[in-house]
Design a protein around this motif. Structure first.
Motif, PDB file in Angstrom:
ATOM      1  N   ASP A  56       0.832  -0.941   0.037  1.00 39.48           N
ATOM      2  CA  ASP A  56       0.368   0.164  -0.153  1.00 39.48           C
ATOM      3  C   ASP A  56       0.783   1.557  -0.049  1.00 39.48           C
ATOM      4  O   ASP A  56       0.344   2.076  -0.123  1.00 39.48           O
ATOM      5  CB  ASP A  56      -0.674  -0.139   1.055  1.00 39.48           C
ATOM      6  CG  ASP A  56      -0.104  -0.184   2.253  1.00 39.48           C
ATOM      7  OD1 ASP A  56       1.289  -0.449   2.265  1.00 39.48           O
ATOM      8  OD2 ASP A  56      -0.934   0.623   3.488  1.00 39.48           O
ATOM      9  N   GLY A  57       2.665   1.546   0.012  1.00 38.77           N
ATOM     10  CA  GLY A  57       2.815   2.177  -0.088  1.00 38.77           C
ATOM     11  C   GLY A  57       3.919   2.087   0.979  1.00 38.77           C
ATOM     12  O   GLY A  57       4.528   1.667   1.435  1.00 38.77           O
ATOM     13  N   THR A  58       4.799   3.621   0.830  1.00 40.32           N
ATOM     14  CA  THR A  58       5.787   3.580   2.106  1.00 40.32           C
ATOM     15  C   THR A  58       5.532   4.495   3.286  1.00 40.32           C
ATOM     16  O   THR A  58       4.848   5.602   2.978  1.00 40.32           O
ATOM     17  CB  THR A  58       6.633   4.175   1.321  1.00 40.32           C
ATOM     18  OG1 THR A  58       7.585   3.464   0.353  1.00 40.32           O
ATOM     19  CG2 THR A  58       7.915   4.344   2.479  1.00 40.32           C
ATOM     20  N   THR A  59       5.647   3.607   4.639  1.00 46.79           N
ATOM     21  CA  THR A  59       5.775   4.870   5.580  1.00 46.79           C
ATOM     22  C   THR A  59       6.630   5.257   6.293  1.00 46.79           C
ATOM     23  O   THR A  59       7.565   4.496   6.355  1.00 46.79           O
ATOM     24  CB  THR A  59       4.855   4.418   7.093  1.00 46.79           C
ATOM     25  OG1 THR A  59       3.529   4.317   6.182  1.00 46.79           O
ATOM     26  CG2 THR A  59       4.411   5.127   8.475  1.00 46.79           C
ATOM     27  N   LEU A  60       6.861   6.595   5.635  1.00 45.11           N
ATOM     28  CA  LEU A  60       8.115   6.959   6.971  1.00 45.11           C
ATOM     29  C   LEU A  60       8.510   7.442   8.227  1.00 45.11           C
ATOM     30  O   LEU A  60       7.043   9.122   8.596  1.00 45.11           O
ATOM     31  CB  LEU A  60       8.921   7.865   6.043  1.00 45.11           C
ATOM     32  CG  LEU A  60      10.170   8.545   6.597  1.00 45.11           C
ATOM     33  CD1 LEU A  60      11.160   8.857   5.932  1.00 45.11           C
ATOM     34  CD2 LEU A  60      10.226   9.954   7.417  1.00 45.11           C
ATOM     35  N   ARG A  61       8.701   7.114   9.255  1.00 44.29           N
ATOM     36  CA  ARG A  61       8.637   7.936  10.756  1.00 44.29           C
ATOM     37  C   ARG A  61       9.577   8.068  11.376  1.00 44.29           C
ATOM     38  O   ARG A  61      10.960   8.004  11.569  1.00 44.29           O
ATOM     39  CB  ARG A  61       7.793   7.207  11.338  1.00 44.29           C
ATOM     40  CG  ARG A  61       7.528   7.409  13.500  1.00 44.29           C
ATOM     41  CD  ARG A  61       5.972   6.007  13.939  1.00 44.29           C
ATOM     42  NE  ARG A  61       4.812   7.056  13.888  1.00 44.29           N
ATOM     43  CZ  ARG A  61       4.200   5.940  14.712  1.00 44.29           C
ATOM     44  NH1 ARG A  61       4.429   5.791  15.862  1.00 44.29           N
ATOM     45  NH2 ARG A  61       2.795   6.369  14.691  1.00 44.29           N
ATOM     46  N   CYS A  62       9.462   9.528  11.514  1.00 43.10           N
ATOM     47  CA  CYS A  62      10.784  10.428  13.078  1.00 43.10           C
ATOM     48  C   CYS A  62      10.702  10.506  14.152  1.00 43.10           C
ATOM     49  O   CYS A  62       8.919  11.198  14.248  1.00 43.10           O
ATOM     50  CB  CYS A  62      11.063  11.000  11.680  1.00 43.10           C
ATOM     51  SG  CYS A  62      11.111  11.186   9.912  1.00 43.10           S
ATOM     52  N   TYR A  63      11.051  10.629  14.558  1.00 40.51           N
ATOM     53  CA  TYR A  63      11.098  10.887  16.428  1.00 40.51           C
ATOM     54  C   TYR A  63      12.333  12.134  16.402  1.00 40.51           C
ATOM     55  O   TYR A  63      13.885  11.740  16.344  1.00 40.51           O
ATOM     56  CB  TYR A  63      11.667   8.987  16.950  1.00 40.51           C
ATOM     57  CG  TYR A  63      10.465   8.557  17.132  1.00 40.51           C
ATOM     58  CD1 TYR A  63       8.942   8.200  17.937  1.00 40.51           C
ATOM     59  CD2 TYR A  63      11.120   8.088  15.982  1.00 40.51           C
ATOM     60  CE1 TYR A  63       8.590   6.978  17.657  1.00 40.51           C
ATOM     61  CE2 TYR A  63       9.849   6.411  15.203  1.00 40.51           C
ATOM     62  CZ  TYR A  63       8.450   6.392  16.253  1.00 40.51           C
ATOM     63  OH  TYR A  63       7.789   5.503  15.884  1.00 40.51           O
ATOM     64  N   LEU A  64      11.713  13.402  16.432  1.00 44.11           N
ATOM     65  CA  LEU A  64      12.876  13.721  17.181  1.00 44.11           C
ATOM     66  C   LEU A  64      12.664  13.952  18.708  1.00 44.11           C
ATOM     67  O   LEU A  64      11.799  14.162  19.341  1.00 44.11           O
ATOM     68  CB  LEU A  64      12.511  15.706  16.190  1.00 44.11           C
ATOM     69  CG  LEU A  64      12.040  14.766  14.942  1.00 44.11           C
ATOM     70  CD1 LEU A  64      11.092  16.051  14.015  1.00 44.11           C
ATOM     71  CD2 LEU A  64      13.215  15.104  14.223  1.00 44.11           C
ATOM     72  N   PRO A  65      13.747  14.773  18.818  1.00 49.11           N
ATOM     73  CA  PRO A  65      14.012  15.742  20.240  1.00 49.11           C
ATOM     74  C   PRO A  65      12.943  16.558  20.595  1.00 49.11           C
ATOM     75  O   PRO A  65      12.509  16.957  19.831  1.00 49.11           O
ATOM     76  CB  PRO A  65      15.290  16.231  20.369  1.00 49.11           C
ATOM     77  CG  PRO A  65      15.605  16.154  19.236  1.00 49.11           C
ATOM     78  CD  PRO A  65      14.713  14.998  18.517  1.00 49.11           C
ATOM     79  N   GLY A  66      11.947  16.057  21.968  1.00 49.04           N
ATOM     80  CA  GLY A  66      11.327  17.176  22.638  1.00 49.04           C
ATOM     81  C   GLY A  66      11.712  18.737  22.587  1.00 49.04           C
ATOM     82  O   GLY A  66      12.610  18.493  22.839  1.00 49.04           O
TER      83      GLY A  66
END
Length: 84
Positions: free
Chosen positions: A74-84
């Motif tokens: 169904d496609g591509t998912t990119l998930r980024c976790y950035l400092p808060g």
């Protein structure tokens, strides 16, 4: 998170969905599109010097604490976790 959203339009299916939220003390940005990312090391190594562009995803990896990429039918998912 301009780079993942731009990649979604340029390299994905021409559009995508951006979701931004928080988990614990991290900002989470998720981009999903209908494209396929077939290079498992995309953004984890510098592009060839003669290649135009190609360093945006590398920058995302350098700025984020964690980057997860999932490509499926169904496609591509990119998930980024950035400092808060």
């Amino acid at each position: 998170m301009a780079e993942p959203t731009t990649n979604s339009v340029v390299h994905g299916a021409g559009s995508g969905t951006l979701r931004i939220g928080a988990e614990s003390d991290r900002i989470v940005c998720e981009v999903h599109d209908g494209g396929q990312l077939n290079d498992p090391l995309a953004g984890r190594r510098p592009p060839h010097p003669a290649q135009p562009g190609g360093s945006g995803l590398l920058l995302v990896h350098q700025l984020a604490d964690l980057v997860r990429v999932h490509t499926g039918p169904d496609g591509t998912t990119l998930r980024c976790y950035l400092p808060g």
